[in-house]
Design an enzyme around this catalytic site. Sequence first.
Site, PDB file in Angstrom:
ATOM      1  N   LYS A 170       0.853  -1.183   0.000  1.00 10.15           N
ATOM      2  CA  LYS A 170       0.000   0.000   0.000  1.00 10.15           C
ATOM      3  C   LYS A 170       0.883   1.225   0.000  1.00 10.15           C
ATOM      4  O   LYS A 170       1.952   1.240   0.617  1.00 10.15           O
ATOM      5  CB  LYS A 170      -0.904   0.018   1.246  1.00 10.15           C
ATOM      6  CG  LYS A 170      -1.703   1.301   1.417  1.00 10.15           C
ATOM      7  CD  LYS A 170      -2.465   1.344   2.733  1.00 10.15           C
ATOM      8  CE  LYS A 170      -3.116   2.698   2.942  1.00 10.15           C
ATOM      9  NZ  LYS A 170      -3.862   2.774   4.211  1.00 10.15           N
TER      10      LYS A 170
ATOM     11  N   GLU B  78      -8.412  11.919  13.113  1.00  5.08           N
ATOM     12  CA  GLU B  78      -7.717  10.694  13.531  1.00  5.08           C
ATOM     13  C   GLU B  78      -6.791  10.898  14.727  1.00  5.08           C
ATOM     14  O   GLU B  78      -5.784  11.608  14.645  1.00  5.08           O
ATOM     15  CB  GLU B  78      -6.900  10.121  12.361  1.00  5.08           C
ATOM     16  CG  GLU B  78      -6.266   8.782  12.671  1.00  5.08           C
ATOM     17  CD  GLU B  78      -5.734   8.084  11.443  1.00  5.08           C
ATOM     18  OE1 GLU B  78      -5.154   6.997  11.597  1.00  5.08           O
ATOM     19  OE2 GLU B  78      -5.907   8.609  10.322  1.00  5.08           O
TER      20      GLU B  78
END
Length: 413
Positions: free
Chosen positions: A165, A215
């Site tokens: 990723k 976050e």
Amino acid sequence: MTTAPALRPPATSSTGADDVTGATGADLLAAYRPGPDRALLATPTRTLLAEGVHRTVEDPAEAGRLLAAARPGSAGSGGGEDGDTGGGRLLVGAIPFAPGAPARLFVPERVRLAGPVAPTAPAPSATGLAGEGRWRSRPVPEPEGYRAAVAEAVRRLAGDSPLEKVVLARTLELTAPGGSDLAAMAARLVQRDPHGYTFAVPAGGAATLIGASPELLVSRRGRRVVSNPLAGSAARSADPVEDRLRAEALLDSPKDLAEHAFVVDAVRAALAPFCTELTAPERPTLLRTAAMWHLSSTVTGTLREPATSALELALALHPTPAVCGTPTAQARAAIGELEPFDRGLYTGVVGWGDASGDGEWVVTLRCAEADGDLLRLFAGAGVVAASDPDLELAETAAKFRTFLHAVGLADAR
């Protein structure tokens, strides 16, 4: 005034926080003015306004040593130039994405604390946020360039590379004569996402890093540790039925669930050496912001050693696959080759830590760097083998909306 237990002073508090009797989160938000010696942090549990600079720190490791030296009972807690944190005050500011780049951390002369900003507090209108001129925008790279970068990343992911990723970002450069009203912008960010983490901190020179991250990288209260990794996103819709369908599709998306699992596994692996009783849910839940749906997992644990600080945990976690990719070294290399700009503080860490080791550090997302007439917005998307360049471009455009709303603009191009 309400304060978090970790910051509640007696008069000799190691935090250096002032007892502003009767002050509310809205009061401190209204009192914020940008500058190289000011910082605002507005979280779901508290509002923190830092003023004045006792000491600046460019090396995060040095910052950790300073805080450790200021702990009650430590060898350096008596003060002095070597390890002086200004009477054990808080450390606030931001840490960059790239290793070795200078951090923008400082020990303030004064810290004022209150509870969170009430959701009913009025937000300023967007009128005047761009001064007397209209915003002009320039995407970097252009949309076609970003699609090409995502396509190249997908090609590499499908090859023999160990890369699983990579997170690719783009920027939107907004300019207007006179710049913008950052105090009003911060207030609009708080009101748009009151459950997020709004920040406005010095970014070097006359620049300010301002944003509203969804976050939480890590918080520490005593021996309790919490991290809330997010990965896998979908844009919100103004139509309630369509909005719910998008949320349900995200929760069942194999691509997004795989992307989320990368991040949760990395967070668990990074925290495991520091914690006992480390737990994470088997499946993510949905977290909603004004602009986006996110897959969310809350990872909790108990510290093995009470001396481990929130800052130490944040440095161990940074960067997560949510902002870099996996494996980290290969993802960093791909980012350096495919992104035509320096991220600076974007996708770094922003927050606070105190001499007791408590603190709250969030991932530097949904943010911009303001410097004079220029406002430079950032947004990124996680690219895996199943990614579609058009969809990743659309995701970054949706993420820009948090900030575009704060400056009175409707959408990104």
